[in-house]
Design a protein around this motif. Structure first.
Motif, short mmCIF file in Angstrom:
data_model
loop_
_atom_site.label_atom_id
_atom_site.label_comp_id
_atom_site.label_asym_id
_atom_site.label_seq_id
_atom_site.Cartn_x
_atom_site.Cartn_y
_atom_site.Cartn_z
N PHE A 98 -12.37 -0.75 3.78
CA PHE A 98 -12.78 -0.01 2.58
C PHE A 98 -12.63 -0.89 1.34
N ARG A 99 -11.55 -1.62 1.28
CA ARG A 99 -11.33 -2.49 0.12
C ARG A 99 -12.36 -3.61 0.04
N ARG A 100 -12.90 -3.99 1.18
CA ARG A 100 -13.93 -5.04 1.19
C ARG A 100 -15.33 -4.50 0.92
N PRO A 135 0.83 -1.21 0.00
CA PRO A 135 0.00 0.00 0.00
C PRO A 135 0.87 1.26 0.00
N ASP A 139 -3.10 4.84 -1.67
CA ASP A 139 -4.16 3.95 -1.21
C ASP A 139 -4.80 4.46 0.08
N PRO A 189 -16.82 -2.58 -1.98
CA PRO A 189 -16.80 -1.95 -3.31
C PRO A 189 -17.95 -0.98 -3.49
N LEU A 194 -8.32 0.87 5.83
CA LEU A 194 -8.07 0.60 4.42
C LEU A 194 -8.61 -0.76 4.02
N GLU A 195 -8.37 -1.78 4.83
CA GLU A 195 -8.84 -3.13 4.50
C GLU A 195 -10.37 -3.19 4.46
#
Length: 262
Positions: free
Chosen positions: A156-158, A6, A92, A160, A153-154
């Motif tokens: 948020f990535r999960r 990241p 990121d 969409p 961050l994690e």
């Protein structure tokens, strides 16, 4: 070989050389590449101001560390729009801090720390502002701030399609804490304006009082701080107020009626 870790943009309002920023940079480096773009000097309480009416200077301090003679919002704006001069690509994650002192309650409106994170969230990047009490263990506070940022961050990535979050983190005194989600509390300062006279007989003034208290608000960041917990407050970029919509409708209707009658 391409760096797939990241890319984290780190800023603050205490200045690029502050101990809190260095501690947070060290902890974040465990998780990704950290690029620092922060003010040359302390810019506390500058809120979200941008330097639109004077030139700015960007200075390379060392590898991946840049200083700008401007505000925290300037720093994030420049880093994200400098065509590769600061960041190799869109970050990121944007992290701001670690601030020396708290940003509770109404502090979020004045804080340059929060504004740097907000500038990132406005650009669609998940952002976290981290502040710590002066009596908090610096290394432990930086470590928990970094962990919260990376978990943000994690998460948020999960999710969409989700809008980039903006979280405000406050660490109380100590070296180990529970962590809880919070809302903005009531942090009330002793308001004052002090007028004085300089050695040449010219009047000057200081604004703001030194005293502060917390009124009890259940589930708030101030309650969490008072109870020794790290508070994580989700902030919104939408400042429109449903609470006052009826008042707004009535005021607009009255003005429109007056215009027609005039």
């Amino acid at each position: 070989m391409e760096d797939t870790r990241p890319l984290i943009l780190l800023s603050n309002d205490d200045g690029y050389a502050s101990e809190g920023l260095r501690a947070l940079a060290q902890e974040l480096a465990r998780y990704g590449r950290v690029v620092v773009c922060a003010p040359e000097v302390n810019q506390s309480a500058t809120s979200h101001s941008l330097s639109l009416h004077r030139i700015l200077r960007l200075r390379t301090v060392s590898e991946d560390v840049f200083a700008i003679d401007g505000t925290p919002a300037d720093c994030v704006y420049v880093a994200m729009h400098s065509n590769g001069r600061v960041l190799p690509r869109k970050p990121d994650l944007v992290v701001s801090g670690m601030n020396h002192g708290l940003n509770l309650g109404v502090d979020v409106f004045y804080s340059g720390t929060v504004a740097a994170a907000r500038e990132g969230a406005m650009r669609g990047v998940p952002a976290v502002a981290v502040s710590a009490d002066a009596k908090a263990d610096r290394r432990a506070a930086a470590a928990i701030g970094a962990r919260i940022a990376m978990e943000t961050l994690e998460a948020f990535r999960r999710s969409p399609g989700a809008r980039a979050p903006l979280f405000n983190v406050n660490v109380p005194p100590g070296d180990a804490w529970p962590v809880r989600p919070t809302k903005i509390g009531a942090r009330l300062y002793t308001e004052s304006v002090i007028f004085r006279e300089d050695p040449r007989g010219q009047e000057y003034l200081w604004i703001g009082g030194g005293g502060v208290r917390h009124d009890h608000v259940h589930g708030s960041d101030t309650e969490a701080f008072d109870e020794g917990a790290v508070g994580v407050t989700p902030l919104t970029l939408d400042l429109s107020s449903p609470e006052h919509r009826d008042l707004c409708v009535a005021a607009c209707a009255a003005v429109s009626l007056g215009e027609r009658e005039g």
